[in-house]
Design a protein around this motif. Structure first.
Motif, PDB file in Angstrom:
ATOM      1  N   ASP B 173     -51.724 -26.837 -23.442  1.00 50.30           N
ATOM      2  CA  ASP B 173     -50.909 -27.923 -22.883  1.00 50.30           C
ATOM      3  C   ASP B 173     -50.045 -28.568 -23.945  1.00 50.30           C
ATOM      4  N   ALA B 174     -50.677 -28.810 -25.108  1.00 42.39           N
ATOM      5  CA  ALA B 174     -49.923 -29.458 -26.178  1.00 42.39           C
ATOM      6  C   ALA B 174     -48.704 -28.621 -26.548  1.00 42.39           C
ATOM      7  N   TYR B 175     -48.914 -27.313 -26.592  1.00 46.08           N
ATOM      8  CA  TYR B 175     -47.820 -26.416 -26.943  1.00 46.08           C
ATOM      9  C   TYR B 175     -46.684 -26.490 -25.935  1.00 46.08           C
ATOM     10  N   GLN B 176     -47.060 -26.341 -24.661  1.00 45.55           N
ATOM     11  CA  GLN B 176     -46.048 -26.373 -23.617  1.00 45.55           C
ATOM     12  C   GLN B 176     -45.319 -27.712 -23.590  1.00 45.55           C
ATOM     13  N   LEU B 181     -40.779 -31.131 -24.088  1.00 44.65           N
ATOM     14  CA  LEU B 181     -40.297 -32.431 -24.558  1.00 44.65           C
ATOM     15  C   LEU B 181     -39.115 -32.253 -25.490  1.00 44.65           C
ATOM     16  N   ASN B 182     -39.222 -31.283 -26.376  1.00 43.90           N
ATOM     17  CA  ASN B 182     -38.125 -31.024 -27.296  1.00 43.90           C
ATOM     18  C   ASN B 182     -36.830 -30.748 -26.532  1.00 43.90           C
ATOM     19  N   ASN B 183     -36.956 -29.911 -25.491  1.00 42.59           N
ATOM     20  CA  ASN B 183     -35.783 -29.591 -24.687  1.00 42.59           C
ATOM     21  C   ASN B 183     -35.156 -30.822 -24.062  1.00 42.59           C
ATOM     22  N   VAL B 184     -35.986 -31.600 -23.373  1.00 41.41           N
ATOM     23  CA  VAL B 184     -35.413 -32.742 -22.653  1.00 41.41           C
ATOM     24  C   VAL B 184     -34.834 -33.762 -23.625  1.00 41.41           C
ATOM     25  N   LEU B 185     -35.504 -33.937 -24.767  1.00 47.83           N
ATOM     26  CA  LEU B 185     -34.972 -34.910 -25.709  1.00 47.83           C
ATOM     27  C   LEU B 185     -33.612 -34.471 -26.239  1.00 47.83           C
ATOM     28  N   HIS B 186     -33.472 -33.183 -26.501  1.00 45.38           N
ATOM     29  CA  HIS B 186     -32.175 -32.722 -26.982  1.00 45.38           C
ATOM     30  C   HIS B 186     -31.104 -32.856 -25.914  1.00 45.38           C
ATOM     31  N   VAL B 268     -48.886 -26.363 -35.425  1.00 46.43           N
ATOM     32  CA  VAL B 268     -50.328 -26.609 -35.475  1.00 46.43           C
ATOM     33  C   VAL B 268     -51.039 -25.735 -34.460  1.00 46.43           C
ATOM     34  N   VAL B 269     -50.470 -25.682 -33.276  1.00 44.87           N
ATOM     35  CA  VAL B 269     -51.089 -24.860 -32.234  1.00 44.87           C
ATOM     36  C   VAL B 269     -51.058 -23.387 -32.636  1.00 44.87           C
ATOM     37  N   GLU B 355     -55.959 -35.257 -34.749  1.00 47.35           N
ATOM     38  CA  GLU B 355     -54.557 -35.483 -35.115  1.00 47.35           C
ATOM     39  C   GLU B 355     -53.681 -35.634 -33.876  1.00 47.35           C
ATOM     40  N   LEU B 356     -53.937 -34.778 -32.884  1.00 45.27           N
ATOM     41  CA  LEU B 356     -53.120 -34.815 -31.667  1.00 45.27           C
ATOM     42  C   LEU B 356     -53.268 -36.154 -30.949  1.00 45.27           C
TER      43      LEU B 356
END
Lengths: 411, 403
Positions: B173-176, B181-186, B268-269, B355-356
């Motif tokens: 889940d963290a990976y996905q 999130l990266n996509n939408v933020l960009h 990390v994942v 950490e997560l």
């Protein structure tokens, strides 16, 4: 008056007929000042007589008249008769005495009735500034589409109201029997008036004959155009230029606004994508939700603002450009007449020229005051819309910021 | 003693207080920026602070080292190397004062976060980086964690072999999430940059409008007064926006910052998956070895090469027993490897998940702050606009007093 609407209207290309005096009631009967004015001027309203306004007196009466009469055009209704369908508008005239309403008349008129009246007045009063009518149809719309365009109808109503308002403001024209007929008579009376033959122009062919040589120097008395009128001409020209520039610039700004709106909508959709992502992974979505809501409000407000910019602001500017054209036409007519007068050396024509000059002077004065006020109002209301828009924006953002200040709990 | 467990952040006030321009060669274009890091003991404020100069690439090296060495840690991110997602009139020059300032803020944040992290702050390279002029590079170099080839291969392995993604849902889940999130933020950043461009053009048009009104006012009588005032306010309206757009641009730095963390999560994942894969490999190897040994011991390899060999080279019982012993000790080694790999995975997972969690809390706080600042900035822009338009509107009210 903005009534909800969308009706059908198909224009007839009717000829205009003359107006004859009919048994109409003058609305200002109860007003003593008006009666006096009527009698002192011994108006016969036959076409060949000129009415000489004395400037100062008339101005006061004009103001008094303004306060006393209000005109509204509204309530469009679709009519289907045997041969065609069209829209009629309710023309309401209310007269007041010291703020108390004393009379009200209501008649229904269609666009063509207005056209009839205007053409009549154009012929009868060549040296008065007569307000233009709202345009027949825009370039982009075919005749059949007009019917369903609420915005177009609204603008037209507005234009018709302005037309009548300006006519009423003119002390000479407002008491013209055709005007009175138009404002008060029932349909039958109006129709029979419209069947009458065309009015003859007070201008004899002599007066209006245009010389073939535009560069011909005025001979005879050799009077040049009074500098006052050439100054007026220049001013009107400059005004027209400025209004044209303003219209162009306003359209550019409008397209800038539209571009912004598109990008805001796009930004909103990216925020929504973000929101979806947070929700998909069961993350806390309240933060992004708040932003989405705020941005949505902004987009909606912009939508509102944009919808009114063109019709409430740019179109009126455009119509004023046309109005300045009318003034220029009157001035041209006068100049031509003046040329002919100096050429013909006719004493009677010279007197009529003097009268025409005075009429124009008074009308230009009136027109200028009207222009000042109308443009002020226009700019004021446009700026006010922006003020409202920004006030709403501030609210939306501050609300969102407040929501983001308090730490939210995880779901 | 709490002293031993306290982080650098607990002990020191850490700041990047200044920046300087340096030249790497005689050529004027070859300049770079150094950042002055000041650390002052919290316990004793009168003490002189320790100062070191570092440039951006130094930060990069340090960070790469930390990422390689502490692979389960979500190492704080640096400001972006090349400027992206800005509106077209924003500061593009890497060495301009505004850009340097924006970088300084984020570099400071980087340092403070690193120093607040118990594991990272205890690293000697970090401490040397902050508190001594030289020496940190040496530590980094000799640690051998920055082996380039090694860092390339894992991702190469992962992509080409298309190994199974981890079955651990939390990591999956963290990976996905990181990817999405990266996509939408960009997307948000890109949309905002375009919007800023449009807004700038819109405001500029009002410059022309102001000029038109001013010129027009000279030919008007009564209207002229109003037109002149309005023209003046329109000019001031048009000039407002530039400063705000720069501010908005700087604010977007922080959003980009958040987006950068997504990449960290991903690595990390990926490291976790690598360890899991390692682990299963070890177990497979162990299984194979066991099977081989058992088969050999029971002599059931009649048709195999080994059976042939032993027959050919005349094995006797002694050598056979020796061989079995070797195989056994081999297996014991393999068992140990397995256990180690297992422990490694478990340790890694435990720490990474801590950490997560920590990252999630921090991210939410930072996001809240960013979004809140964004709202307040928009409100301020609207307020300035409101002021101008109120003045413009009032210019056209009847009966206003002259300015």
């Amino acid at each position: 008056m903005d009534d909800p609407l969308s009706r059908a209207l198909r224009e007839d290309e009717q000829g205009i007929s003359n107006a004859h005096e009919n048994g109409q009631t003058t609305p200002n009967v109860a007003d003593p000042d008006c009666l006096e004015k009527t009698s002192s001027l011994s108006i016969s309203h036959s076409h060949n007589d000129w009415i000489l306004p004395s400037t100062n007196e008339r101005r006061e009466e004009v103001e008094v008249n303004e306060e006393q009469t209000k005109i509204y055009v509204g309530d469009p209704k679709k009519h289907k008769s045997n041969l065609d369908s069209f829209i009629t508008y309710l023309v309401t005239m209310q007269t007041y005495n010291d703020g108390v309403q004393i009379n009200e008349t209501n008649v229904r008129r269609r666009y063509n009735d207005f056209v009839w009246l205007k053409n009549l007045l154009d012929v009868k009063y060549p040296f008065n500034i007569i307000s233009p009518l709202p345009i027949k149809h825009t370039l982009s719309k075919k005749l059949h589409v007009i019917a369903d365009d609420g915005e177009f109808i609204r603008r037209r109503m507005n234009g018709l109201q302005n037309f009548l308002r300006r006519i009423i403001n003119n002390p000479v024209i407002s008491i013209d029997p055709s005007v009175q007929l138009f404002l008060t008579a029932d349909d039958e009376a109006l129709h029979s008036a419209q069947q009458q033959p065309n009015p003859t122009s007070p201008l004899t062919p002599q007066m209006t004959s245009s010389t073939s040589n535009p560069f011909r120097q005025p001979i005879g008395r050799g009077k040049p155009i009074p500098s006052e009128f050439s100054r007026t001409d220049n001013q009107i020209q400059m005004l027209q230029d400025n209004l044209r520039k303003l219209e162009r610039l306003s359209r550019k700004i409008e397209s800038d606004q539209i571009a912004i709106h598109t990008e805001e909508e796009h930004l909103l959709s990216t925020f929504k994508q973000w929101l979806d992502t947070e929700r998909k992974y069961d993350e806390n979505d309240s933060l992004v939700d708040t932003i989405c809501n705020a941005e949505q409000k902004i987009v909606d407000n912009q939508d509102d603002l944009l919808r009114t910019t063109n019709t409430k602001y740019i179109e009126p500017i455009n119509e004023y450009v046309l109005f300045t054209g009318v003034v220029q036409d009157v001035l041209k007519r006068r100049a031509q007449f003046a040329d002919n007068v100096t050429a013909s050396n006719n004493e009677e024509m010279f007197d009529q020229l003097t009268i025409a000059n005075e009429t124009i002077k008074a009308d230009v004065q009136r027109w200028t005051e009207g222009k000042d006020k109308e443009l002020m109002d226009l700019f004021h209301s446009m700026a006010n819309k922006k003020v409202d828009f920004y006030t709403q924006s501030i609210n939306a953002w501050e609300q969102a910021a407040a929501k983001l200040s308090t730490p939210t709990n995880h779901r | 003693m709490t002293e031993e467990h306290s982080t650098l952040f607990d002990q020191y006030d850490i700041q990047i207080s200044n920046t300087e321009r340096r030249n790497s060669s005689i050529a004027i274009q070859d300049c770079y920026i150094v950042y002055l890091i000041e650390c002052r003991l919290k316990a004793n404020k009168e003490d002189e602070s320790i100062c070191v100069f570092r440039r951006y690439s130094d930060f990069e090296t340090l960070r790469n080292y930390l990422v390689a060495k502490y692979s389960w840690v979500i190492v704080p991110v640096l400001p972006e190397k090349t400027i992206s997602h800005t509106w077209s009139k924003s500061h593009q020059d890497r060495t301009s004062v505004e850009v340097v300032e924006r970088r300084r803020v984020l570099l400071e944040r980087f340092l403070q976060h690193v120093c607040a992290h118990p594991t990272l702050s205890a690293d000697s390279a970090v401490q040397t980086f902050l508190l001594q002029n030289d020496g940190w590079k040496h530590i980094v170099d000799t640690s051998h964690v920055l082996n380039k080839s090694e860092s390339l291969i894992p991702s190469f392995k992962l992509n080409l072999m298309q190994h199974e993604r981890t079955k651990d849902k939390r990591f999956l889940d963290a990976y996905q999430y990181a990817i999405d999130l990266n996509n939408v933020l960009h997307n948000v950043l890109r949309a905002r940059a375009k919007l800023a461009d449009r807004i700038f053009l819109y405001y500029q048009s009002h410059n022309q409008l102001g000029r038109l009104f001013s010129e027009w006012s000279t030919t008007e009588d009564k209207l002229g007064d109003s037109l002149q005032r309005a023209g003046h306010f329109l000019d001031s309206f048009a000039g407002q926006i530039e400063e705000y757009l720069h501010e908005e641009d700087a604010l977007m730095d922080f959003l980009k910052h958040q987006a950068s963390y997504c990449d960290v999560i991903k690595s990390v994942v990926e490291k976790h998956e690598q360890l899991v894969e390692d682990n299963s490999k070890q177990e497979t190897t162990l299984g194979v070895k066991r099977t081989q040994r058992d088969a050999y011991a029971t002599g059931k390899m009649n048709f195999s090469v080994n059976a042939l060999k032993s027959k050919l080279f005349g094995e006797n019982d002694q050598t056979r027993y020796a061989k079995i012993e070797t195989m056994d000790s081999d297996i014991n080694d393999a068992v140990l490897h397995c256990q180690n790999a297992d422990i490694r995975v478990k340790e890694f997972n435990k720490n990474a998940l801590i950490e997560l969690d920590f990252y999630k809390t921090m991210k939410e706080e930072q996001m809240r702050e960013i979004l809140r600042s964004y709202c307040l900035l928009q409100a301020r822009i609207a307020k300035a606009a409101l002021k101008s338009w109120t003045n413009i509107r009032d210019s056209f009210s009847s009966g206003q007093t002259p300015i």
